[in-house]
Structure formats: C-alpha cells, structure tokens
Scaffold this motif. Structure first.
Motif, short mmCIF file in Angstrom:
data_model
loop_
_atom_site.label_atom_id
_atom_site.label_comp_id
_atom_site.label_asym_id
_atom_site.label_seq_id
_atom_site.Cartn_x
_atom_site.Cartn_y
_atom_site.Cartn_z
N ALA A 22 0.83 -1.21 0.00
CA ALA A 22 0.00 0.00 0.00
C ALA A 22 0.86 1.26 0.00
N THR A 23 1.98 1.23 0.72
CA THR A 23 2.88 2.39 0.73
C THR A 23 3.39 2.68 -0.67
N LEU A 24 3.80 1.62 -1.37
CA LEU A 24 4.26 1.79 -2.75
C LEU A 24 3.13 2.27 -3.65
N HIS A 25 1.95 1.70 -3.46
CA HIS A 25 0.79 2.05 -4.29
C HIS A 25 0.44 3.52 -4.12
N VAL A 26 0.34 3.99 -2.89
CA VAL A 26 -0.01 5.38 -2.63
C VAL A 26 1.12 6.31 -3.11
N TYR A 27 2.36 5.89 -2.95
CA TYR A 27 3.48 6.72 -3.41
C TYR A 27 3.41 6.93 -4.92
N LEU A 28 3.14 5.87 -5.67
CA LEU A 28 3.03 5.99 -7.12
C LEU A 28 1.83 6.87 -7.50
N SER A 29 0.73 6.71 -6.78
CA SER A 29 -0.44 7.55 -7.03
C SER A 29 -0.13 9.01 -6.73
N ASN A 30 0.58 9.27 -5.63
CA ASN A 30 0.97 10.63 -5.29
C ASN A 30 1.85 11.26 -6.38
N ALA A 31 2.74 10.45 -6.94
CA ALA A 31 3.61 10.94 -8.01
C ALA A 31 2.78 11.33 -9.24
N ASP A 32 1.78 10.52 -9.57
CA ASP A 32 0.89 10.84 -10.69
C ASP A 32 0.11 12.12 -10.41
N LEU A 33 -0.39 12.25 -9.18
CA LEU A 33 -1.14 13.45 -8.82
C LEU A 33 -0.23 14.68 -8.86
N LEU A 55 3.79 19.78 -2.30
CA LEU A 55 5.18 19.52 -1.90
C LEU A 55 5.33 18.22 -1.12
N THR A 56 4.23 17.77 -0.49
CA THR A 56 4.30 16.53 0.30
C THR A 56 4.08 15.28 -0.54
N LEU A 57 3.66 15.44 -1.79
CA LEU A 57 3.27 14.28 -2.60
C LEU A 57 4.45 13.39 -2.95
N LYS A 58 5.66 13.93 -2.89
CA LYS A 58 6.83 13.12 -3.19
C LYS A 58 7.57 12.67 -1.93
N GLU A 59 6.97 12.91 -0.78
CA GLU A 59 7.56 12.50 0.48
C GLU A 59 7.10 11.09 0.86
N PHE A 60 7.89 10.44 1.70
CA PHE A 60 7.58 9.07 2.12
C PHE A 60 6.41 9.05 3.13
N TYR A 201 -4.76 12.35 6.33
CA TYR A 201 -4.11 11.46 5.38
C TYR A 201 -5.07 10.65 4.51
N THR A 202 -6.37 10.76 4.72
CA THR A 202 -7.29 9.88 4.00
C THR A 202 -7.41 10.20 2.51
N LEU A 203 -7.17 11.45 2.12
CA LEU A 203 -7.32 11.79 0.71
C LEU A 203 -6.18 11.28 -0.15
N TYR A 204 -5.04 10.98 0.45
CA TYR A 204 -3.94 10.41 -0.33
C TYR A 204 -4.32 9.02 -0.88
N PRO A 205 -4.75 8.08 -0.03
CA PRO A 205 -5.17 6.78 -0.58
C PRO A 205 -6.45 6.87 -1.40
N ALA A 206 -7.32 7.83 -1.09
CA ALA A 206 -8.57 7.95 -1.85
C ALA A 206 -8.29 8.23 -3.32
N GLU A 207 -7.23 8.98 -3.61
CA GLU A 207 -6.88 9.29 -4.99
C GLU A 207 -6.50 8.03 -5.77
N VAL A 208 -6.08 6.99 -5.06
CA VAL A 208 -5.62 5.77 -5.72
C VAL A 208 -6.73 5.14 -6.55
N PHE A 209 -7.95 5.11 -6.00
CA PHE A 209 -9.01 4.36 -6.69
C PHE A 209 -10.26 5.17 -7.03
#
Length: 495
Positions: A22-33, A55-60, A201-209
């Motif tokens: 999930a960490t990898l999945h959200v990180y890739l989604s954040n990069a796209d966003l 600025l936080t979208l590329k952070e771990f 933090y909920t909107l970061y994973p929400a963007e995934v799907f």
C-alpha cells in the motif's frame, strides 16, 4: 502456549505485507497526482490540493500513513478471510487436496475479477501476496490438533464476536460513523489524534481508486477538432465540469478527437466512448459521467475495500484484543478459563463502546424539549439536539442557546452548530460563520466551508479563495473548492 495466538500472528503478517504494498501504491499515485497538479498549475488554473500539499506528494510520510487505509481495510479483510480458510481447510476438511484446488481457483478468480476492467499490477499484488502469506503462515504456525476437542475454547472466541455483530448491526445506519467520530473519537485526547490522523491522510489513498467523476480536477485536451468555433464552445463546458484543457503535449485524463461528426473520448490512449456533437452539448454532464464510468478500472477494487473495512477491520481488531488478553491471562489461568474470560472481556468492551452511542440517540420529542436539550449541561445531549436542528432545517439563531454555543470547547458541538448555520436566514450569523474558518479543528473548518456554500452568498468567495491558498490541510481545501463551485465560481486561466 496460547492456541489462538497463531491467528493473530498470521493476520499481523498479512497486515505488514499489505502495508508494504500500500505504501508503494499510494506513493506511485501521489507521483501521478503531483504531475497532474503541476500541469494544471502551469496552465494557469487554481489547483486542489494547493502547493503546500503538493510539496508533500513526493515524500515518504504521506505514502506510508496513507497506506494504512488499505492495510486496515483491504489488508484486514483479506487476512481474516485467508486465516479462516487455512483454519477450515486444516481443522474441518483435513487438508483435502480437492478443496485446496477449489480455494486456489476462487483465489485466482478474485484476482481476475479485480482486473476485469484492465490489468493493474498494484491491485493484483494485494490479492496475490496477502492471502498467500497469511494462508501459508497460519498453516505453518497452527498447533497440532488436540485429541481432546477444545469446543469451549473455540466457542469463547466465536460466540462474543457473533453477539457483538448482531447487537452492533441492529444499531448500524447512516449515522453510525458520525456517532463513532462524535461520541467516541472526539470525546477523548487519543481519539482526537486518531480523528486528525484520518482526515489529514485519508485523501492520499482515496486518490488511488477514485473514478474520474470523483476526482476534484481532471485534465483534458481537444485533438484534431477541425472547427475552432466548436473547440471554443466545448472548452467552457469542459471547464464547468472540472475537465481543464491543458497543453497538447501533456498527459491527460481525457482526450477528445473529432471523427466523422462524432466526438471520440479517449483515456490513456484508448477509446472508451463515442457521442455525437449534439448529444454532448445538450447533455454534457451525462456524457462525461458515462465516460468516467467506462474509464473506471477500480470499481470492484473500491467495493472490496469498503466491504473489508466494514467486516475485516472489526474482526481483526477483535482477534488482536482477544489474543492479547488471552496471552496475559494465561500467566494466571488455565487455557480454557483464560479463553472464556478473554471472550467475556471482549464482549464487555464491545458493549461498553456502544453505550455512549445509545445515550446520544435518546429521542427529543417536541420544540420545548429541543430548546431545553440545546441548553443541556451534557454536550452529548446538545449535539443530539443540534443534529435534529440540522435534519429539520430549523434556524439555529432562533434558539436562546445559540450565542453560548459559539464558544463551545467541544468539537462535535461546534461542528454541528456550523452545519446548522448553513440554513440560517439571520444576516448576523454570517460573521459568526466566517469566524469558524479560523477554528483550530479541521472538521469544524470543513463544515464552515460547506455552510458558506449552502447559504449561496457570493460575498464569501474571496474568503474561501484565501483559505485555499493559505491552508495546509487538503481536506479543508477539498471542501473549500466544493463551496466555490456551489456559489457559482468557475475555473479561469490566470496566465
């Protein structure tokens, strides 16, 4: 040895596996966003999230903490189901090879199903890795079956959760999650931290799907549209639906191509919808909704995640608490008594958590009782009264308790007071509502923004725009943008 502890260990290992994915999945989604928002900003539009959040979208950190959403929902559900399959295959069916083949086919069927609208490696990894890890580890750690049937031990584990499921299901309605937030989480310091963590933090994973329709902003461009007049006519329609035209060379969510008097809608290079010009201009919202549905690859993934959140997370929490209590009690009691006591304690804890929810739902019968409830010494009773004010669309300023509530120290009370102000017709409540934009709690600020949008006063637009620019909370920016759109504001290129 705790005979149930292996279940907890197997489920924990499944959660750990899911968290990595999930960490990898959200990180890739954040990069796209991040790429999408950058393109939108370069095109001169207002961006949601704003640059502080971008600025936080590329952070771990956001990827890791956002990944917890999938870990505690999908991961919990898959882990519990896989552990149950391992237990049943060993204890009930004696490790039948035929049944193992059937389980394997069902497992592969689930993987195929979530990829039915298009293959997604990250989504597939959840359904491939987590069940396999839990199933194998549960079998590996499972103690040998005793000749003496431990039916009482098993009953002590299963009966309390069955009773809690029945009791809680009887109280489950559309207000349950609000009740849990208002009367459990926001009633104590630890719960407030959990609430703040969730909304930050909920909107970061929400963007995934999310489907395209659910996303705040989308990018598009018009390719080979022969008539420039048609293109000029289409652009405001698209912008009005938050599909923002950007540079032709940029990757976009929607590409529109003209072909033989038809508009061809493409997503990621693939044609997903065709429609005549007349249909698009007469029913643009319907056409774009059809496009979003046709381009949506994650509908089943979303459904599985929500089901696992509602079912898998409570069961996982129960198993963990039971295993912990059983582990401690085994230092003082024999195996069977420790299991019985652990089950009883889990049942009592589950019932105790339900008590404040039940007390908060005490009926308020008439207008006099409502006025008295709004002045009650119990903040829970005042919140219940405010909920009725909201549901019946009463004007809060007509009640004597209004002025006292403005300075309430209780977050749920301020939240519902602000929501009640959305329908107030008293002009003096407008400055009070604006003051809540500076509230220290994000939930209250979000409702203040919602209320400003509902009141329809366009004077609030500059204040809302200022809030979007200065806020460091994505959730509040999201509500602010919805309020702007409600007030008739539309995107416009600034460069």
């Amino acid at each position: 040895m705790n005979r149930f502890f292996y279940l907890a260990k197997a489920i924990l290992l499944g959660l750990f596996t899911t968290q990595i994915l999930a960490t990898l999945h959200v990180y890739l989604s954040n990069a796209d966003l991040h790429r999408t928002v950058t393109i939108i900003a370069e095109a001169g539009y207002l961006t949601i999230p704003n640059q502080q959040v971008v600025l936080t979208l590329k952070e771990f950190g956001p990827a890791f903490f956002g990944g917890w959403f999938f870990t505690l929902s999908l991961g919990a559900g898959l882990s519990v189901f896989s552990a149950a399959c391992a237990w049943g295959w060993d204890r009930i069916f004696g490790r039948s090879k035929a049944l193992l083949i059937l389980i394997g086919l069902l497992w592969l069927g689930a993987v195929v199903a979530v990829n039915s609208r298009g293959f997604c490696p990250m989504v597939s990894s959840y359904f491939l890795a987590t069940p396999l890890v839990v199933f194998v580890s549960a079998l590996m750690w499972m103690p040998k079956q005793s000749a003496k049937k431990g039916w009482l031990n098993r009953l002590a584990l299963v009966l309390p959760i069955a009773l809690l499921t029945i009791i809680w299901s009887a109280h489950a309605d559309r207000f349950l999650f609000l009740d849990l937030r208002d009367y459990l989480l926001l009633s104590n310091p630890v719960g407030k931290k959990v609430d703040d963590f969730y909304y930050r933090y909920t909107l970061y994973p929400a963007e995934v799907f999310k489907s395209l329709e659910q996303k705040t902003l989308k990018t598009c461009h018009l390719t080979i549209i022969k008539g420039t007049a048609i293109a000029r006519r289409m652009e405001p329609v698209l912008i009005n639906n938050d599909y923002l035209p950007v540079a032709q060379e940029a990757p976009v969510d929607l590409e529109i191509v003209e072909s033989q008097n038809l508009l061809i809608f493409k997503h990621q290079g693939k044609t997903v919808l065709q429609t005549p010009f007349k249909t698009f201009f007469s029913q643009p919202e319907d056409v774009l909704r059809q496009f979003s549905a046709a381009a949506d690859r994650h509908a089943l993934f979303r459904q599985a995640t929500i089901v696992c959140l509602l079912v898998g997370f409570p069961i996982t929490l129960y198993v963990m608490v039971f295993a912990l209590l059983n582990f401690v009690l085994r230092f003082f009691l024999d195996p069977t008594p420790s299991s019985v006591v652990s089950g009883a304690l889990c049942l009592l804890i589950g019932l105790a958590l339900l008590v404040p929810l039940r007390l908060a739902r005490m009926p308020i019968n008439d207008e006099m009782a409502l006025s008295e409830a709004l002045s009650s010494k119990s903040w829970q009773q005042r919140v219940a009264a405010l909920r009725r004010v909201v549901s019946e669309r009463l004007d809060m300023a007509d009640f004597p308790a209004y002025r006292r509530m403005l300075a309430s120290p209780h977050i749920p009370e301020r939240y519902w007071l602000v929501k009640a102000l959305a329908v107030s017709r008293h002009p003096e409540t407008y400055p009070d509502l604006l003051a809540f934009l500076d509230d220290p709690h994000a939930n209250v600020v979000s409702m203040a923004l919602y209320a400003l949008g509902q009141r329809g006063n366009r004077r609030a637009i500059p204040e809302i725009l200022k809030g979007i620019e200065t806020s460091d909370h994505w959730y509040n920016q999201w509500y602010a943008y919805r309020a702007l759109r409600r007030l008739g504001w539309r995107q416009n290129r600034s460069v």
